[in-house]
Design a protein around this motif. Sequence first.
Motif, mmCIF file in Angstrom:
data_model
loop_
_atom_site.group_PDB
_atom_site.id
_atom_site.type_symbol
_atom_site.label_atom_id
_atom_site.label_comp_id
_atom_site.label_asym_id
_atom_site.label_seq_id
_atom_site.Cartn_x
_atom_site.Cartn_y
_atom_site.Cartn_z
ATOM 1 N N LEU A 1 2.280 9.729 -1.178
ATOM 2 C CA LEU A 1 3.057 9.429 0.012
ATOM 3 C C LEU A 1 3.920 10.645 0.330
ATOM 4 C CD1 LEU A 1 3.588 7.029 1.976
ATOM 5 C CD2 LEU A 1 5.612 6.553 0.615
ATOM 6 N N SER A 2 3.854 11.113 1.556
ATOM 7 C CA SER A 2 4.616 12.314 1.916
ATOM 8 C C SER A 2 6.111 12.033 1.809
ATOM 9 C CB SER A 2 4.273 12.751 3.340
ATOM 10 O OG SER A 2 4.851 11.877 4.283
ATOM 11 N N PRO A 3 6.885 13.070 1.534
ATOM 12 C CA PRO A 3 8.336 12.901 1.467
ATOM 13 C C PRO A 3 8.901 12.350 2.782
ATOM 14 C CG PRO A 3 7.725 15.003 0.511
ATOM 15 C CD PRO A 3 6.486 14.423 1.134
ATOM 16 N N GLY B 1 15.451 2.649 -3.894
ATOM 17 C CA GLY B 1 14.622 1.861 -4.789
ATOM 18 C C GLY B 1 13.546 1.056 -4.069
ATOM 19 N N TRP B 2 13.266 1.404 -2.824
ATOM 20 C CA TRP B 2 12.286 0.659 -2.032
ATOM 21 C C TRP B 2 10.916 0.622 -2.682
ATOM 22 C CZ3 TRP B 2 7.705 2.543 -0.364
ATOM 23 C CH2 TRP B 2 7.535 3.922 -0.414
ATOM 24 N N SER B 3 10.536 1.714 -3.354
ATOM 25 C CA SER B 3 9.169 1.768 -3.895
ATOM 26 C C SER B 3 8.973 0.893 -5.114
ATOM 27 C CB SER B 3 8.780 3.220 -4.222
ATOM 28 O OG SER B 3 9.604 3.721 -5.239
ATOM 29 N N SER B 4 10.054 0.585 -5.820
ATOM 30 C CA SER B 4 9.918 -0.291 -6.992
ATOM 31 C C SER B 4 10.331 -1.716 -6.693
ATOM 32 C CB SER B 4 10.751 0.267 -8.148
ATOM 33 O OG SER B 4 12.105 0.313 -7.777
ATOM 34 N N GLY C 1 0.817 -1.217 0.000
ATOM 35 C CA GLY C 1 0.000 0.000 0.000
ATOM 36 C C GLY C 1 0.847 1.261 0.000
ATOM 37 N N GLN C 2 1.959 1.238 0.732
ATOM 38 C CA GLN C 2 2.865 2.393 0.748
ATOM 39 C C GLN C 2 3.500 2.582 -0.626
ATOM 40 O OE1 GLN C 2 2.734 4.294 3.648
ATOM 41 N NE2 GLN C 2 1.235 2.666 3.975
ATOM 42 N N ASP D 1 3.057 5.807 -3.079
ATOM 43 C CA ASP D 1 4.215 6.504 -3.627
ATOM 44 C C ASP D 1 4.111 6.632 -5.148
ATOM 45 O OD1 ASP D 1 6.834 7.744 -3.161
ATOM 46 O OD2 ASP D 1 7.622 6.017 -4.261
ATOM 47 N N ARG D 2 3.699 5.558 -5.808
ATOM 48 C CA ARG D 2 3.550 5.609 -7.276
ATOM 49 C C ARG D 2 2.509 6.644 -7.693
ATOM 50 N NH1 ARG D 2 4.002 0.021 -6.720
ATOM 51 N NH2 ARG D 2 1.752 -0.220 -6.777
#
Length: 94
Positions: free
Chosen positions: A74-76, A89-92, A64-65, A69-70
């Motif tokens: 998601l706040s900075p 690269g955590w979000s990908s 979900g996070q 982000d995508r």
Amino acid sequence: MNRDLHTRFGRDITGLPALRQQGEQEFAARANELSAFMRERDRAPEAAAAHDAAEARLGSWLDGQRAADRRGRLSPHRADALQGVLGRGWSSAR
């Protein structure tokens, strides 16, 4: 029609509840759980291939996070916190 009004009308028509916004304390608690998971297992939790219910819940939260982000929602501050736990690269990462 603006996005908020569109969302509200869509929820009124479908009867779906409004999405709950996660508070800072709840986010911090999940981020701490994630950090402990990473220390114990040396990997990120996976919702789909979880070994237990706790991993499934944490993996689902992380998914979900990444989705937030995508979408640019998601706040900075939160993105930085997750990068501190998971690395670049955590979000990908999947």
